[in-house]
Design an enzyme around this catalytic site. Structure first.
Site, mmCIF file in Angstrom:
data_model
loop_
_atom_site.group_PDB
_atom_site.id
_atom_site.type_symbol
_atom_site.label_atom_id
_atom_site.label_comp_id
_atom_site.label_asym_id
_atom_site.label_seq_id
_atom_site.Cartn_x
_atom_site.Cartn_y
_atom_site.Cartn_z
ATOM 1 N N ASP A 96 0.819 -1.207 0.000
ATOM 2 C CA ASP A 96 0.000 0.000 0.000
ATOM 3 C C ASP A 96 0.860 1.268 0.000
ATOM 4 O O ASP A 96 1.811 1.381 0.781
ATOM 5 C CB ASP A 96 -0.905 -0.010 1.232
ATOM 6 C CG ASP A 96 -1.777 1.229 1.333
ATOM 7 O OD1 ASP A 96 -2.634 1.419 0.452
ATOM 8 O OD2 ASP A 96 -1.586 2.016 2.290
ATOM 9 N N GLU A 134 1.709 -0.133 -4.836
ATOM 10 C CA GLU A 134 0.770 0.948 -5.143
ATOM 11 C C GLU A 134 1.518 2.250 -4.936
ATOM 12 O O GLU A 134 2.093 2.487 -3.869
ATOM 13 C CB GLU A 134 -0.451 0.929 -4.229
ATOM 14 C CG GLU A 134 -1.467 2.010 -4.625
ATOM 15 C CD GLU A 134 -2.149 2.702 -3.452
ATOM 16 O OE1 GLU A 134 -3.018 3.546 -3.716
ATOM 17 O OE2 GLU A 134 -1.817 2.400 -2.298
#
Length: 614
Positions: free
Chosen positions: A263, A300
């Site tokens: 993330d 990401e």
């Protein structure tokens, strides 16, 4: 590369449990076993601030906490299970006890990933891993080859997206805990599907976050949206890095996860000579060799920086792939007309053609939204290094009302958007429910227990929406009703149009898998162009014959377009038209074969897929 140190509670059958915790500033550390009569066991100090001891009476199921300086009693930072939530005792867990049946599973190549992102709590009525298992045959039938789970690390309460996790090693108790996740992974592998797990190494949530009591896990050298950054390069950072390296390896080794989605890596701040992400990839490579299978790291990032995925010899970190926000933003802005917030500057015909061949729109160009030159060139990066989508948890859930594209565009345009994602040369990702046009929103929800924190979350959400022209009142994140409204209905079993849409997605996925040119996508062997006025994208895949010619009419009017007869002179057969009534379309007047025809009429908001006929 650093030497790794085991942490947490390691159970050895017939021996007991070795407890290890990092607490460099403590003068005394004990482990408290919550038995019929509590027992305190002193830990011995070792190098670099680690403390350790063997407890013979600690077996799987034993609850325990650490006591720091005879004062603070806390759960284990590396707890494998928090059966009673984030504030209560940890539980000893035996990772060797699960009866795996996937010993022959070697995963699938990244190039074959067709990803389905889901949130365990809202994907099924049960809101558990078991609920997901029950629906795996439906995902298999759709053509999905990999499911991606939003974070499952223990968070406060039972309702959360997962990004407020505070025990990175512990699997959420309300989802089914460690045993439940292993059952899900095992079931996925039985179905021939890989599992991607979303992990958060850029911050921890606020409630139940006791890491500061143990040591300098955070640093004020950098600012993040969540406060102090995780300490990856300041004093005492080696054990912090070890904490997260060991976490990643645990998911691969002990849970048989195939890939990790990292993330928001742009919020991982590290000025070390060897960046945390590069060293993480090196440790993962070591595990690859040891286990005899490949484990995948997908980043990401909103930096458009190919350094993440470039090999080390080209100055990169060597990760396998990264998410591509530019693709989403172009498609979304073009089909909705939205130009607020981060959609500023997106949505032109030129950009849509460019993302199909260059992945990034901003690859060294000036960004009006960011007010600076932004991004890097992808010329040396293959298409399978980029994950693309038209919807995901962020882009839907961070809208004030959580609207999916189902609420924003027409039924016919939903099919066009599906084609743009699935027929692109990149790795396609679907967000749960999009394949049948789920009508329930996906909202932001939490279940904190601290009143001040709850109010801070409410205020933060309101401020986040200030740059968008959205009307209405933001739903209360703390309300259970907000959570319930976000649960999937799976209504394609009773809704005819939704069933047509799902079947359309299924056919697109089948074409991607079976067509030679689509199954081996190469962005260097894709031709894409689009006229700003006509609003028709020509997308031609010519990596392998027979070539595939895809036409996307993104306008609300029928269009007569000329086929590219200069470079592609063969006859074409019609593989699929989204306007066909079998997909719930309005109908079309296309012949099955286009014998030397140079023009074709496309219905409004439609896709036409042709295949070369020699």
């Amino acid at each position: 590369m650093s030497i790794l140190r085991e942490i947490g509670a390691k159970y050895n059958p017939g021996v007991g449990t070795v407890f290890t915790v990092w607490a460099p500033n403590a003068e005394d550390v004990k482990v408290k076993l919550h038995l019929s009569k509590d027992k305190l066991i002193p830990l011995q100090r070792e190098a670099f601030g680690y403390w350790t001891a063997l407890a013979e009476e600690a077996v799987p199921g034993t609850r325990y906490t650490f006591v720091l300086d005879n004062d603070k009693e806390r759960p284990d930072p590396a707890s494998l299970y928090q059966p009673d939530g984030v504030h209560k005792a940890s539980e000893v867990t035996d990772h060797t006890a699960f009866a795996w049946t996937d010993t022959k599973w070697k995963s699938i190549p990244l190039q074959q990933y067709i990803i389905y992102e889901l949130h365990v709590g809202t994907f099924s009525e049960e809101g558990t891993f078991e609920g997901v298992i029950e629906k795996l045959p439906q995902l298999k039938n759709l053509g999905i080859t990999a499911i991606e789970l939003m974070p499952v690390a223990q968070f406060p309460g039972s309702r959360n997206w997962g990004y407020d996790g505070v025990y990175p090693y512990a699997v959420q108790n309300s989802y089914g805990g460690p045993e439940g996740l292993k059952k899900l992974v095992n079931a996925c592998h039985t179905q021939g599907m890989a599992v991607v797990l979303d992990v958060v190494y850029n911050h921890l949530g606020p409630e139940g976050n006791y890491l500061r009591d143990f040591g300098p896990y955070f640093t004020n050298k950098y600012n993040t949206p969540w406060g102090e950054a995780i300490n990856y390069d300041d004093a005492y950072s080696d054990p912090v890095r070890n904490f997260f390296f060991q976490n990643a390896l645990m998911w691969f080794r002990d849970y048989h996860i195939d890939a990790l989605r990292l993330d928001a890596v742009h919020a991982i701040f590290d000025n070390s000579a060897r960046h945390f992400l590069q060293e993480l990839q090196e440790h993962v490579h070591e595990l690859d060799e040891k286990e005899g299978r490949q484990f995948i790291l997908i980043a990401e990032s909103d930096l458009n920086d190919v350094r993440l995925i470039n090999p080390v010899e080209r100055g990169g970190y060597g990760l396998a792939a990264q998410w591509n926000d530019d693709f989403h933003h172009v498609v979304h802005a073009m089909v909705t007309g939205e130009q607020d917030g981060y959609y500023v500057g997106f949505g032109t015909a030129e950009q849509l053609a460019k993302v199909m061949t260059h992945a990034f729109v901003y690859d060294g160009l000036y960004s009006e939204h960011r007010k600076r030159t932004f991004g890097s060139s992808t010329v040396h990066n293959p298409a399978h290094q980029f994950v693309v989508c038209s919807q995901n948890h962020d882009q839907v859930g961070n809208r004030m009302l959580g609207e999916r594209l189902t609420q924003l565009v027409s039924y016919e345009m939903l099919k066009v958007v599906a084609g743009l994602v699935i027929l692109s040369p990149y790795l396609p990702m679907l967000f749960m429910g999009e394949e049948y046009g789920e009508e329930n929103p996906f909202l932001y929800f939490v279940s904190h227990s601290d009143k001040d924190l709850i109010e801070a979350v409410r205020k933060g959400r309101r401020e986040e929406f200030s740059s968008f022209a959205w009307q209405g009142e933001a739903p209360d994140p703390q309300s259970e009703d907000t959570f319930k409204k976000s649960r999937l209905q799976h209504s394609y079993t009773s809704g005819k149009r939704q069933l047509h849409l799902r079947e359309f997605y299924k056919r697109l996925i089948l074409l991607r898998k079976s067509s030679p040119a689509l199954s081996t996508p190469d962005k260097n062997k894709v031709q894409a162009y689009m006229d700003e006025h006509e609003k028709v994208l020509h997308l031609i895949h010519f990596s392998k014959p027979p070539y595939t010619y895809c036409l996307f009419n993104i306008s609300t009017a029928p269009k007569k377009v000329k086929l590219n007869q200069e470079n592609f002179k063969g006859n074409w057969i019609v593989l699929l038209s989204s306007a066909d009534p079998m997909w719930g379309g309005p109908g079309h007047e296309l012949p099955q074969e286009l014998q030397g025809q140079s023009e074709v009429t496309l219905p409004a908001e439609s896709i036409l897929i042709l295949q070369e006929q020699k």
